[in-house]
Design a protein around this motif. Structure first.
Motif, PDB file in Angstrom:
ATOM      1  N   ILE A 177     -12.370  68.880 -15.915  1.00 53.56           N
ATOM      2  CA  ILE A 177     -13.330  67.969 -15.302  1.00 53.56           C
ATOM      3  C   ILE A 177     -14.715  68.437 -15.723  1.00 53.56           C
ATOM      4  O   ILE A 177     -15.116  69.564 -15.422  1.00 53.56           O
ATOM      5  N   ASP A 178     -15.433  67.589 -16.445  1.00 47.77           N
ATOM      6  CA  ASP A 178     -16.752  67.932 -16.955  1.00 47.77           C
ATOM      7  C   ASP A 178     -17.821  67.285 -16.085  1.00 47.77           C
ATOM      8  O   ASP A 178     -17.889  66.061 -15.977  1.00 47.77           O
TER       9      ASP A 178
ATOM     10  N   PRO B 298     -14.659  66.965 -24.251  1.00 49.28           N
ATOM     11  CA  PRO B 298     -14.645  67.702 -25.524  1.00 49.28           C
ATOM     12  C   PRO B 298     -13.904  66.944 -26.619  1.00 49.28           C
ATOM     13  O   PRO B 298     -13.152  65.997 -26.349  1.00 49.28           O
ATOM     14  N   ALA B 299     -14.137  67.391 -27.855  1.00 49.61           N
ATOM     15  CA  ALA B 299     -13.412  66.811 -28.985  1.00 49.61           C
ATOM     16  C   ALA B 299     -11.909  66.996 -28.775  1.00 49.61           C
ATOM     17  O   ALA B 299     -11.472  68.006 -28.233  1.00 49.61           O
ATOM     18  N   GLY B 300     -11.149  66.017 -29.181  1.00 48.87           N
ATOM     19  CA  GLY B 300      -9.705  66.087 -29.014  1.00 48.87           C
ATOM     20  C   GLY B 300      -9.210  65.470 -27.720  1.00 48.87           C
ATOM     21  O   GLY B 300      -8.004  65.469 -27.451  1.00 48.87           O
ATOM     22  N   THR B 301     -10.120  64.923 -26.927  1.00 48.97           N
ATOM     23  CA  THR B 301      -9.706  64.264 -25.678  1.00 48.97           C
ATOM     24  C   THR B 301      -8.876  63.026 -26.000  1.00 48.97           C
ATOM     25  O   THR B 301      -9.268  62.195 -26.826  1.00 48.97           O
ATOM     26  N   GLU B 302      -7.738  62.919 -25.353  1.00 48.09           N
ATOM     27  CA  GLU B 302      -6.838  61.790 -25.608  1.00 48.09           C
ATOM     28  C   GLU B 302      -7.007  60.676 -24.584  1.00 48.09           C
ATOM     29  O   GLU B 302      -6.906  59.490 -24.923  1.00 48.09           O
ATOM     30  N   GLN B 303      -7.221  61.057 -23.319  1.00 43.59           N
ATOM     31  CA  GLN B 303      -7.421  60.074 -22.250  1.00 43.59           C
ATOM     32  C   GLN B 303      -8.564  60.594 -21.358  1.00 43.59           C
ATOM     33  O   GLN B 303      -8.642  61.804 -21.111  1.00 43.59           O
ATOM     34  N   ALA B 304      -9.412  59.693 -20.857  1.00 44.87           N
ATOM     35  CA  ALA B 304     -10.488  60.128 -19.971  1.00 44.87           C
ATOM     36  C   ALA B 304     -10.955  58.977 -19.090  1.00 44.87           C
ATOM     37  O   ALA B 304     -10.977  57.820 -19.525  1.00 44.87           O
ATOM     38  N   VAL B 305     -11.312  59.318 -17.855  1.00 42.32           N
ATOM     39  CA  VAL B 305     -11.952  58.370 -16.940  1.00 42.32           C
ATOM     40  C   VAL B 305     -13.106  59.103 -16.255  1.00 42.32           C
ATOM     41  O   VAL B 305     -13.196  60.334 -16.309  1.00 42.32           O
TER      42      VAL B 305
ATOM     43  N   TRP C  78     -22.581  60.472 -14.358  1.00 41.84           N
ATOM     44  CA  TRP C  78     -21.161  60.171 -14.196  1.00 41.84           C
ATOM     45  C   TRP C  78     -20.338  61.317 -14.784  1.00 41.84           C
ATOM     46  O   TRP C  78     -20.390  61.563 -15.980  1.00 41.84           O
ATOM     47  N   SER C  79     -19.603  62.023 -13.933  1.00 37.90           N
ATOM     48  CA  SER C  79     -18.730  63.110 -14.388  1.00 37.90           C
ATOM     49  C   SER C  79     -17.417  62.518 -14.895  1.00 37.90           C
ATOM     50  O   SER C  79     -17.081  61.375 -14.587  1.00 37.90           O
ATOM     51  N   ALA C  80     -16.669  63.308 -15.666  1.00 34.76           N
ATOM     52  CA  ALA C  80     -15.441  62.784 -16.280  1.00 34.76           C
ATOM     53  C   ALA C  80     -14.296  63.773 -16.155  1.00 34.76           C
ATOM     54  O   ALA C  80     -14.507  64.984 -16.130  1.00 34.76           O
ATOM     55  N   ILE C  81     -13.094  63.232 -16.059  1.00 40.75           N
ATOM     56  CA  ILE C  81     -11.889  64.059 -16.168  1.00 40.75           C
ATOM     57  C   ILE C  81     -11.264  63.745 -17.515  1.00 40.75           C
ATOM     58  O   ILE C  81     -11.070  62.571 -17.878  1.00 40.75           O
ATOM     59  N   CYS C  82     -10.978  64.799 -18.273  1.00 37.26           N
ATOM     60  CA  CYS C  82     -10.588  64.672 -19.668  1.00 37.26           C
ATOM     61  C   CYS C  82      -9.195  65.265 -19.876  1.00 37.26           C
ATOM     62  O   CYS C  82      -8.964  66.437 -19.526  1.00 37.26           O
TER      63      CYS C  82
END
Length: 308
Positions: free
Chosen positions: A173-174, A180-187, A160-164
């Motif tokens: 987009i990982d 990464p550290a410091g991500t505030e919102q992600a799906v 499952w890839s993520a947008i951070c």
């Protein structure tokens, strides 16, 4: 009961049964006629946020809804629905992460300017218009990472890839789905559709069943300052029959996407905006085969913006 009475009763019963059969057909027809018209449209929604509707006729009828977001515009800020609180957890099954909502409920509840569906989720069931799961308020699990206001309540998972979204609206987009550290919102989503500006072929397990389908996709340009939300209606004969993954990848490359991620599709595909009368759906969702019926989903991605 006389023969005449039986005859009259039979006529009344026949009319009653006919009405029962006609009402669902009338309701379905009203919903079909209430869908967004198959007419192209472009308009500004909020400062830094523009909407475009495209009514395509080839290779089949397709309705595409595209939101362009300039992440440098003051006031624009992403937001993901939070997970279950400690009070909610007391009354929920173990290991459930969040509460299902429709996208319009999400936009209204958190006073957002727009929202879309995001992660795939489980448990899920769709049998009939009255037999499905989840309903709004039911507890569910998201697949892949979900982070809301810096708190991750669904961990990254393989496949499952993520947008951070990081501070100052920086976005990445990982492919491995680990923000990464410091991500505030992600799906999270399942497949990258565009990578380094090039369309990607569907993975082997998807290629064998790559058929037209409703889709929700999120994409960023090379600078990382422009974001697209692309929603494609489907499962609606002669109105919008969806796109294949390969077609969607080609469409996103032409759009100028550097990286694009496929989110949950099918009956989950929904985009809603805030209006003076409350949240309004812009596309044509198709929950339980009923046009314009929203599906309660586990995760929603929204945006705050300056109100016009």
């Amino acid at each position: 009961m006389t023969q005449r009475d039986r005859y009259n009763f039979g006529k009344i019963l026949s009319v009653f049964i006919l009405l029962l059969l006609t009402i669902p057909i009338l309701i379905y027809g009203v919903r079909q006629n209430s869908r967004p018209p198959r007419i192209d449209e472009t308009r500004s929604l909020f400062p830094g946020i523009a909407y475009e509707r495209q009514a395509l006729s080839s290779p089949r009828p397709i309705m595409v809804h595209k939101i362009s977001i300039d992440l440098t515009t003051p006031g624009i800020r992403p937001f993901v629905n939070p997970g279950i609180t400690s009070n909610d957890a007391k009354n929920s099954p173990r290991n459930r992460e969040t509460i299902a909502r429709t996208v319009t409920e999400f936009v209204d509840e958190f006073d957002l300017q727009l929202g879309i569906n995001a992660n795939f989720f489980h448990p899920f069931r769709e049998e009939t218009p009255w037999d499905f799961y989840p309903h709004a308020g039911d507890v569910v699990n998201a697949l892949g990472q979900v982070t809301s206001n810096g708190k991750t309540y669904s961990a990254a998972e393989e496949g499952w890839s993520a947008i951070c979204f990081l501070a100052k609206n920086r976005v990445v987009i990982d492919e491995k789905g680990i923000c990464p550290a410091g991500t505030e919102q992600a799906v999270a989503g399942n497949d990258l559709l565009v990578k380094k500006g090039q369309p990607l072929a569907p993975p082997d397990y998807e290629a064998v069943k790559d058929k037209p389908y409703p889709r929700t996709v999120i994409a960023i340009d090379k600078t990382g300052k422009k974001l697209w939300l692309v929603l494609i209606d489907g499962k609606q004969f002669q109105y919008s029959e969806g796109m294949t993954l390969a077609e969607t990848s080609a469409y996103l490359q032409k759009l100028g996407a550097e990286t694009a991620l496929n989110l949950d599709g099918g009956g989950s595909v929904t985009i809603a905006i805030q209006t003076p009368k409350g949240a309004k759906v812009l596309n044509s969702p198709i929950q339980t085969r009923i046009p314009l019926r929203e599906r309660p989903v586990a995760v929603q991605l929204g945006f705050f913006a300056q109100k016009t």
